[in-house]
Design a protein around this motif. Structure first.
Motif, PDB file in Angstrom:
ATOM      1  N   ALA A  30      31.724  38.943  36.285  1.00  0.00           N
ATOM      2  CA  ALA A  30      32.381  38.350  35.120  1.00  0.00           C
ATOM      3  C   ALA A  30      33.457  37.362  35.568  1.00  0.00           C
ATOM      4  CB  ALA A  30      33.009  39.444  34.256  1.00  0.00           C
ATOM      5  N   PRO A  31      33.594  36.242  34.867  1.00  0.00           N
ATOM      6  CA  PRO A  31      34.591  35.236  35.273  1.00  0.00           C
ATOM      7  C   PRO A  31      36.014  35.734  35.063  1.00  0.00           C
ATOM      8  CG  PRO A  31      33.600  34.662  33.162  1.00  0.00           C
ATOM      9  CD  PRO A  31      32.819  35.821  33.694  1.00  0.00           C
ATOM     10  N   GLY A  32      36.906  35.185  35.862  1.00  0.00           N
ATOM     11  CA  GLY A  32      38.316  35.542  35.738  1.00  0.00           C
ATOM     12  C   GLY A  32      38.721  36.633  36.707  1.00  0.00           C
ATOM     13  N   ASP A  33      39.998  36.749  36.924  1.00  0.00           N
ATOM     14  CA  ASP A  33      40.555  37.764  37.803  1.00  0.00           C
ATOM     15  C   ASP A  33      40.875  39.005  36.977  1.00  0.00           C
ATOM     16  OD1 ASP A  33      41.914  39.340  39.575  1.00  0.00           O
ATOM     17  OD2 ASP A  33      43.222  37.750  40.318  1.00  0.00           O
ATOM     18  N   PRO A  34      40.179  40.120  37.224  1.00  0.00           N
ATOM     19  CA  PRO A  34      40.431  41.335  36.421  1.00  0.00           C
ATOM     20  C   PRO A  34      41.885  41.788  36.487  1.00  0.00           C
ATOM     21  CG  PRO A  34      38.446  41.574  37.750  1.00  0.00           C
ATOM     22  CD  PRO A  34      39.108  40.318  38.196  1.00  0.00           C
ATOM     23  N   ALA A  35      42.512  41.683  37.653  1.00  0.00           N
ATOM     24  CA  ALA A  35      43.900  42.118  37.781  1.00  0.00           C
ATOM     25  C   ALA A  35      44.821  41.269  36.913  1.00  0.00           C
ATOM     26  CB  ALA A  35      44.327  42.049  39.248  1.00  0.00           C
ATOM     27  N   ALA A  36      44.572  39.970  36.878  1.00  0.00           N
ATOM     28  CA  ALA A  36      45.384  39.090  36.041  1.00  0.00           C
ATOM     29  C   ALA A  36      45.181  39.390  34.563  1.00  0.00           C
ATOM     30  CB  ALA A  36      45.046  37.633  36.342  1.00  0.00           C
ATOM     31  N   VAL A  37      43.929  39.691  34.170  1.00  0.00           N
ATOM     32  CA  VAL A  37      43.652  40.031  32.780  1.00  0.00           C
ATOM     33  C   VAL A  37      44.352  41.329  32.389  1.00  0.00           C
ATOM     34  CG1 VAL A  37      41.829  40.653  31.147  1.00  0.00           C
ATOM     35  CG2 VAL A  37      41.459  38.804  32.775  1.00  0.00           C
ATOM     36  N   MET A  38      44.330  42.292  33.297  1.00  0.00           N
ATOM     37  CA  MET A  38      44.953  43.595  33.011  1.00  0.00           C
ATOM     38  C   MET A  38      46.465  43.479  32.855  1.00  0.00           C
ATOM     39  SD  MET A  38      42.856  45.952  35.746  1.00  0.00           S
ATOM     40  CE  MET A  38      41.069  46.031  35.729  1.00  0.00           C
ATOM     41  N   LEU A  39      47.104  42.666  33.695  1.00  0.00           N
ATOM     42  CA  LEU A  39      48.563  42.578  33.690  1.00  0.00           C
ATOM     43  C   LEU A  39      49.092  41.619  32.640  1.00  0.00           C
ATOM     44  CD1 LEU A  39      49.272  42.611  37.526  1.00  0.00           C
ATOM     45  CD2 LEU A  39      49.606  44.477  35.897  1.00  0.00           C
ATOM     46  N   GLY A  40      48.260  40.684  32.209  1.00  0.00           N
ATOM     47  CA  GLY A  40      48.704  39.733  31.200  1.00  0.00           C
ATOM     48  C   GLY A  40      49.234  38.445  31.799  1.00  0.00           C
ATOM     49  N   ALA A  41      49.541  37.518  30.913  1.00  0.00           N
ATOM     50  CA  ALA A  41      49.941  36.175  31.359  1.00  0.00           C
ATOM     51  C   ALA A  41      51.323  36.156  32.003  1.00  0.00           C
ATOM     52  CB  ALA A  41      49.913  35.214  30.169  1.00  0.00           C
ATOM     53  N   ASP A  42      52.152  37.143  31.726  1.00  0.00           N
ATOM     54  CA  ASP A  42      53.521  37.141  32.251  1.00  0.00           C
ATOM     55  C   ASP A  42      53.626  37.759  33.648  1.00  0.00           C
ATOM     56  OD1 ASP A  42      54.404  36.006  29.881  1.00  0.00           O
ATOM     57  OD2 ASP A  42      54.747  37.962  28.936  1.00  0.00           O
ATOM     58  N   ALA A  43      52.539  38.228  34.189  1.00  0.00           N
ATOM     59  CA  ALA A  43      52.582  38.891  35.499  1.00  0.00           C
ATOM     60  C   ALA A  43      52.796  37.852  36.606  1.00  0.00           C
ATOM     61  CB  ALA A  43      51.294  39.653  35.744  1.00  0.00           C
ATOM     62  N   ALA A  49      48.562  40.533  42.986  1.00  0.00           N
ATOM     63  CA  ALA A  49      48.054  40.863  44.315  1.00  0.00           C
ATOM     64  C   ALA A  49      48.179  42.358  44.597  1.00  0.00           C
ATOM     65  CB  ALA A  49      48.810  40.060  45.375  1.00  0.00           C
ATOM     66  N   ALA A  50      49.284  42.961  44.153  1.00  0.00           N
ATOM     67  CA  ALA A  50      49.467  44.403  44.375  1.00  0.00           C
ATOM     68  C   ALA A  50      48.437  45.215  43.596  1.00  0.00           C
ATOM     69  CB  ALA A  50      50.884  44.816  43.964  1.00  0.00           C
ATOM     70  N   LEU A  51      48.133  44.795  42.371  1.00  0.00           N
ATOM     71  CA  LEU A  51      47.136  45.514  41.579  1.00  0.00           C
ATOM     72  C   LEU A  51      45.745  45.348  42.170  1.00  0.00           C
ATOM     73  CD1 LEU A  51      46.403  47.215  39.140  1.00  0.00           C
ATOM     74  CD2 LEU A  51      46.271  45.112  37.774  1.00  0.00           C
ATOM     75  N   ARG A  52      45.433  44.154  42.651  1.00  0.00           N
ATOM     76  CA  ARG A  52      44.130  43.946  43.293  1.00  0.00           C
ATOM     77  C   ARG A  52      43.981  44.839  44.520  1.00  0.00           C
ATOM     78  NH1 ARG A  52      40.805  39.832  42.247  1.00  0.00           N
ATOM     79  NH2 ARG A  52      40.079  39.926  44.405  1.00  0.00           N
ATOM     80  N   GLU A  53      45.067  44.983  45.252  1.00  0.00           N
ATOM     81  CA  GLU A  53      45.023  45.847  46.430  1.00  0.00           C
ATOM     82  C   GLU A  53      44.844  47.310  46.018  1.00  0.00           C
ATOM     83  OE1 GLU A  53      44.960  46.778  50.403  1.00  0.00           O
ATOM     84  OE2 GLU A  53      45.057  44.755  49.520  1.00  0.00           O
ATOM     85  N   ARG A  54      45.537  47.730  44.966  1.00  0.00           N
ATOM     86  CA  ARG A  54      45.441  49.131  44.520  1.00  0.00           C
ATOM     87  C   ARG A  54      44.052  49.447  43.983  1.00  0.00           C
ATOM     88  NH1 ARG A  54      46.710  52.026  39.747  1.00  0.00           N
ATOM     89  NH2 ARG A  54      47.423  50.147  38.679  1.00  0.00           N
ATOM     90  N   LEU A  55      43.427  48.485  43.319  1.00  0.00           N
ATOM     91  CA  LEU A  55      42.097  48.707  42.758  1.00  0.00           C
ATOM     92  C   LEU A  55      40.988  48.492  43.778  1.00  0.00           C
ATOM     93  CD1 LEU A  55      42.471  46.932  39.279  1.00  0.00           C
ATOM     94  CD2 LEU A  55      42.623  49.372  39.784  1.00  0.00           C
ATOM     95  N   GLY A  56      41.318  48.004  44.936  1.00  0.00           N
ATOM     96  CA  GLY A  56      40.300  47.750  45.943  1.00  0.00           C
ATOM     97  C   GLY A  56      39.502  46.492  45.694  1.00  0.00           C
ATOM     98  N   PHE A  82      45.007  51.646  31.882  1.00  0.00           N
ATOM     99  CA  PHE A  82      45.904  51.451  30.746  1.00  0.00           C
ATOM    100  C   PHE A  82      46.340  52.769  30.108  1.00  0.00           C
ATOM    101  CE2 PHE A  82      44.122  47.261  31.139  1.00  0.00           C
ATOM    102  CZ  PHE A  82      45.145  46.422  30.743  1.00  0.00           C
ATOM    103  N   LEU A  83      45.439  53.756  30.049  1.00  0.00           N
ATOM    104  CA  LEU A  83      45.779  55.019  29.398  1.00  0.00           C
ATOM    105  C   LEU A  83      46.576  55.943  30.308  1.00  0.00           C
ATOM    106  CD1 LEU A  83      42.381  55.728  27.605  1.00  0.00           C
ATOM    107  CD2 LEU A  83      44.423  54.644  26.663  1.00  0.00           C
ATOM    108  N   ARG A  84      46.574  55.674  31.617  1.00  0.00           N
ATOM    109  CA  ARG A  84      47.315  56.488  32.581  1.00  0.00           C
ATOM    110  C   ARG A  84      46.895  57.950  32.536  1.00  0.00           C
ATOM    111  NH1 ARG A  84      49.259  52.664  35.930  1.00  0.00           N
ATOM    112  NH2 ARG A  84      50.426  51.051  34.790  1.00  0.00           N
ATOM    113  N   MET A  85      45.588  58.164  32.470  1.00  0.00           N
ATOM    114  CA  MET A  85      45.047  59.524  32.487  1.00  0.00           C
ATOM    115  C   MET A  85      43.667  59.480  33.121  1.00  0.00           C
ATOM    116  SD  MET A  85      43.695  60.229  28.584  1.00  0.00           S
ATOM    117  CE  MET A  85      45.326  60.140  27.867  1.00  0.00           C
ATOM    118  N   PRO A  86      43.142  60.626  33.589  1.00  0.00           N
ATOM    119  CA  PRO A  86      41.787  60.629  34.144  1.00  0.00           C
ATOM    120  C   PRO A  86      40.761  60.147  33.116  1.00  0.00           C
ATOM    121  CG  PRO A  86      42.935  62.658  34.703  1.00  0.00           C
ATOM    122  CD  PRO A  86      43.804  61.929  33.724  1.00  0.00           C
ATOM    123  N   VAL A  87      39.767  59.422  33.607  1.00  0.00           N
ATOM    124  CA  VAL A  87      38.743  58.889  32.710  1.00  0.00           C
ATOM    125  C   VAL A  87      37.996  60.024  32.004  1.00  0.00           C
ATOM    126  CG1 VAL A  87      36.587  57.578  32.630  1.00  0.00           C
ATOM    127  CG2 VAL A  87      38.477  56.777  34.046  1.00  0.00           C
TER     128      VAL A  87
END
Length: 313
Positions: A30-43, A49-56, A82-87
């Protein structure tokens, strides 16, 4: 029987693995950086970069795939970003309305579809047949979400017989729960009833032309006995296949209907996860739906063997 079930599980294994592989690949294409989408435009770039590293996400694609396969093999679905709980916990919290809605709609589809199909086949070419098949054609071509909106407009807004939206949990009473799900269940159930009616009619017409049906009637058996005990019993195989397909379609249709009726089920969880690029939740829900599909198909195969023992030989 155990050997037959094991053989069917092996044959159904691709139905479980293929959707998981496709979803994993499509998410990473899918196009776009998932980490950037997750954190929003203000990140900031450092946060991304830290989120990309954490997500592998910085790892090569094959390494990500192998790591993901290891997690799936142990049913470790990870944690929602986002929910901060096990899937697993997130899915279990929302699985109740989805399963009840699907089963409720399945009961509506099977009962109305089979009865309509049998009546249509017995009265082939007559007014009942033409009316039933006309309604079936209308039902097959009708979008479920549009039908749901029309039901809301008529029965909830105008007549005020049912709630417009929402869900009453099962622990507050079975009838209250079913009452809150009646309109969404009708939205998807009546549409699928048209499909089952057509399959039932076709299967019944094939059986009603057989010699053993003529013999049963020549012996003087009552028409109801001939239809139910002889014709319908021998026409069940294609009907069971249609019911299995219907269950899978209802599970998928519940996603759109849950959004229309504001039901806090797995469907809404999936839509929210897709919009947020919450990878673990998306993959976990696809695994849940694929497992449900495998279990339903296994049940249908077992019913095949009970109706006709030759199937399991």
């Amino acid at each position: 029987m155990a050997r037959f079930i094991l053989q069917r599980l092996v044959l159904l294994l691709p139905s479980l693995l293929v959707p998981l592989f496709l979803v994993f690949i499509l998410l990473h294409l899918a196009p776009g950086d998932p980490a950037a989408v997750m954190l929003g435009a203000d990140a900031s770039p450092d946060q991304v970069a830290a989120l990309r590293e954490r997500l592998g996400l910085n790892e090569p694609f094959l390494i990500q795939l192998v790591s993901w396969l290891k997690q799936m093999a142990t049913f470790n679905l990870g944690e929602s970003i986002f929910l901060r709980m096990p899937v697993t916990q997130a899915i279990l919290q929302r699985v109740e309305p989805t399963l009840i809605l699907t089963l409720y709609a399945l009961v509506i589809a099977v009962s109305i579809g089979m009865v309509s199909g049998v009546i249509s086949a017995v009265n082939r070419g007559g007014p009942a047949d033409q009316v039933a098949m006309g309604i079936a054609m209308l039902g097959v071509s009708m979008p479920e979400f549009w039908f749901g909106l029309m039901l809301i407009l008529l029965f909830a807004v105008e007549l005020r017989l049912f709630p417009v939206a929402g869900y009453i949990p099962l622990d507050r009473g079975l009838w209250q729960c079913l009452w809150s799900l009646t309109l969404p269940a009708l939205s998807v159930g009546l549409v699928q009833a048209a499909f089952i009616a057509r399959i039932t009619r076709s299967s019944m017409l094939d059986v009603l032309g057989e010699d053993f049906i003529r013999t049963a009637r020549a012996k003087g058996l009552a028409g109801r006995v001939v239809i139910v005990r002889h014709a319908l019993k021998n026409a069940l195989m294609p009907i069971l296949t249609a019911i299995g397909i219907t269950f899978a379609v209802l599970m998928g249709g519940a996603i759109a209907i849950e959004m229309v009726f504001n039901i806090p089920g797995v469907g809404r969880l999936l839509i929210n996860a897709v919009s947020r690029r919450d990878y673990p939740v998306i993959q976990g829900i696809v695994l849940f739906m694929a497992l449900t599909f495998v279990v339903v198909n296994l049940i249908v195969d077992v019913l095949y063997s009970l109706i006709d023992p030759r199937v399991s030989r």
